[in-house]
Write an enzyme that holds these catalytic residues in place. Structure first.
Site, PDB file in Angstrom:
ATOM      1  N   GLY A   1       0.827  -1.201   0.000  1.00  0.00           N
ATOM      2  CA  GLY A   1       0.000   0.000   0.000  1.00  0.00           C
ATOM      3  C   GLY A   1       0.864   1.254   0.000  1.00  0.00           C
ATOM      4  O   GLY A   1       2.079   1.192  -0.194  1.00  0.00           O
TER       5      GLY A   1
ATOM      6  N   ASP B   1       0.793   5.666   1.611  1.00  0.00           N
ATOM      7  CA  ASP B   1       0.080   6.753   2.298  1.00  0.00           C
ATOM      8  C   ASP B   1      -0.321   7.844   1.317  1.00  0.00           C
ATOM      9  O   ASP B   1      -1.352   8.480   1.479  1.00  0.00           O
ATOM     10  CB  ASP B   1       0.949   7.298   3.430  1.00  0.00           C
ATOM     11  CG  ASP B   1       1.244   6.213   4.444  1.00  0.00           C
ATOM     12  OD1 ASP B   1       0.281   5.682   5.019  1.00  0.00           O
ATOM     13  OD2 ASP B   1       2.421   5.844   4.607  1.00  0.00           O
TER      14      ASP B   1
ATOM     15  N   LYS C   1       5.501   6.567   2.024  1.00  0.00           N
ATOM     16  CA  LYS C   1       5.153   5.351   2.753  1.00  0.00           C
ATOM     17  C   LYS C   1       5.758   5.422   4.156  1.00  0.00           C
ATOM     18  O   LYS C   1       6.611   6.242   4.418  1.00  0.00           O
ATOM     19  CB  LYS C   1       5.683   4.115   2.023  1.00  0.00           C
ATOM     20  CG  LYS C   1       4.937   3.857   0.714  1.00  0.00           C
ATOM     21  CD  LYS C   1       5.392   2.583   0.004  1.00  0.00           C
ATOM     22  CE  LYS C   1       5.505   1.396   0.892  1.00  0.00           C
ATOM     23  NZ  LYS C   1       4.292   1.073   1.663  1.00  0.00           N
ATOM     24  N   GLY C   2       5.276   4.551   5.012  1.00  0.00           N
ATOM     25  CA  GLY C   2       5.824   4.478   6.354  1.00  0.00           C
ATOM     26  C   GLY C   2       4.842   4.866   7.438  1.00  0.00           C
ATOM     27  O   GLY C   2       5.199   4.938   8.613  1.00  0.00           O
TER      28      GLY C   2
ATOM     29  N   GLU D   1      10.080  -2.151   3.798  1.00  0.00           N
ATOM     30  CA  GLU D   1       9.294  -1.958   2.563  1.00  0.00           C
ATOM     31  C   GLU D   1      10.193  -1.501   1.424  1.00  0.00           C
ATOM     32  O   GLU D   1      10.073  -1.974   0.292  1.00  0.00           O
ATOM     33  CB  GLU D   1       8.177  -0.936   2.808  1.00  0.00           C
ATOM     34  CG  GLU D   1       7.093  -1.454   3.742  1.00  0.00           C
ATOM     35  CD  GLU D   1       6.057  -0.409   4.141  1.00  0.00           C
ATOM     36  OE1 GLU D   1       5.005  -0.804   4.636  1.00  0.00           O
ATOM     37  OE2 GLU D   1       6.305   0.794   3.953  1.00  0.00           O
TER      38      GLU D   1
ATOM     39  N   LYS E   1      -5.745   8.042  -1.402  1.00  0.00           N
ATOM     40  CA  LYS E   1      -4.279   8.125  -1.337  1.00  0.00           C
ATOM     41  C   LYS E   1      -3.670   8.801  -2.564  1.00  0.00           C
ATOM     42  O   LYS E   1      -2.472   9.079  -2.581  1.00  0.00           O
ATOM     43  CB  LYS E   1      -3.678   6.712  -1.214  1.00  0.00           C
ATOM     44  CG  LYS E   1      -4.258   5.846  -0.106  1.00  0.00           C
ATOM     45  CD  LYS E   1      -3.908   6.373   1.246  1.00  0.00           C
ATOM     46  CE  LYS E   1      -4.319   5.478   2.384  1.00  0.00           C
ATOM     47  NZ  LYS E   1      -3.648   4.194   2.422  1.00  0.00           N
TER      48      LYS E   1
HETATM   49  C1  5RP Z   1       3.327   1.027   6.239  1.00  0.00           C
HETATM   50  C2  5RP Z   1       2.962   1.635   4.934  1.00  0.00           C
HETATM   51  C3  5RP Z   1       1.608   1.353   4.404  1.00  0.00           C
HETATM   52  O1  5RP Z   1       1.719   0.848   3.118  1.00  0.00           O
HETATM   53  C4  5RP Z   1       0.831   2.627   4.387  1.00  0.00           C
HETATM   54  O2  5RP Z   1       0.854   3.211   5.674  1.00  0.00           O
HETATM   55  C5  5RP Z   1      -0.616   2.404   3.939  1.00  0.00           C
HETATM   56  O3  5RP Z   1      -1.294   1.710   4.933  1.00  0.00           O
HETATM   57  P1  5RP Z   1      -2.822   1.317   4.806  1.00  0.00           P
HETATM   58  O4  5RP Z   1      -2.902   0.274   3.744  1.00  0.00           O
HETATM   59  O5  5RP Z   1      -3.172   0.815   6.179  1.00  0.00           O
HETATM   60  O6  5RP Z   1      -3.597   2.561   4.465  1.00  0.00           O
HETATM   61  O7  5RP Z   1       3.718   2.327   4.305  1.00  0.00           O
HETATM   62  O8  5RP Z   1       4.599   1.435   6.675  1.00  0.00           O
END
Ligand code: 5RP
Length: 227
Positions: free
Chosen positions: A85, A87, A97-98, A106, A124
């Site tokens: 995924g 952010d 991300k993170g 990742e 997103k």
């Molecule tokens: C985790 C990430 C995730 O991919 C990102 O936070 C998206 O998370 P979600 O699918 O819960 O919206 O980078 O470190």
């Protein structure tokens, strides 16, 4: 968007990404709630994978619960596909991300993979990265130094309370940095001593974006037409 709709879209994006999974191969699996949806689909799908490498201990535990063998990246010599995924993701498939604090592993898996498939709901997708605070994984002794460095750049930063990463480090969330050239920002931050990883994924961005929105699934990017 309410949480039920968002969760349904995360599941829809994960389902649409199954066509990129290479049968009988090792799959790279990221971290977060969209990836959790993917893992639940892998558990029930007819797709046979040889095993997975995981970007977080949480994902590894979920994969094992789903009956999928979890391997160490050092045990394998190729990773055809990594699914994760984000952010935020822009039209060039650069990402932040993170948000789940798993950015370092990742980024390692993203670099190891031949094809990086990003799965998101449309909340997103952004025209410019940077509204979401940029996570940095920082060695404990470099936390104060990093906070000062971000302030010197005109940004603001916060230590993420009560979070220790899978690698034993802290997360700093930075706002107000210049995202006009995400690859340049990523490269600059890569030079900071004590910053293990920054959450700009531009130098190794996604190859394919699977985005679930009000009008259904939109797949974009290199080789988007082919599995
Ligand atoms: C985790 C990430 C995730 O991919 C990102 O936070 C998206 O998370 P979600 O699918 O819960 O919206 O980078 O470190």
């Amino acid at each position: 968007m309410d949480a039920t709709t968002q969760n349904a879209r995360k599941l829809a994006a994960a389902r649409a990404a199954l066509r990129f999974v290479v049968p009988d191969a090792i799959l790279g699996v990221g971290s977060g709630s969209t990836v959790n949806a993917l893992i639940s689909l892998l558990r029930t799908s007819e797709l046979n994978i040889r095993g997975a490498v995981a970007a977080s201990e949480t994902s590894a535990a979920a994969l094992r619960l789903a009956g999928i063998a979890v391997l160490d990246l050092n045990e394998i010599d190729s990773l055809p596909v990594y699914i994760d995924g984000a952010d935020e993701v822009d039209a060039d498939l650069c990402m932040i991300k993170g948000g789940g604090a798993a950015l370092t592993r990742e980024k390692i898996l993203a670099h190891a993979a031949t094809q990086f498939v990003c799965i998101v709901d449309e909340s997103k997708c952004v025209t410019r990265l940077g509204a979401f605070a940029l996570p940095l994984e920082v060695l404990p002794m470099a936390v104060a130094l990093t906070l000062r460095s971000i302030e010197r750049l005109g940004g603001t930063a916060q230590i993420r309370a009560d979070v220790i990463t899978d690698n034993g480090n802290r997360i700093i969330d930075a706002r107000g940095l210049d995202f006009s050239n995400p690859s340049a920002l990523e490269s600059d931050l890569n030079q900071w001593p004590g910053v293990l990883c920054n959450g700009v994924f531009a130098r190794r961005r996604a190859d394919i974006l699977v985005c679930a929105g009000a009008s259904g699934i939109v797949v974009t990017g290199r080789e988007a037409a082919q599995p």
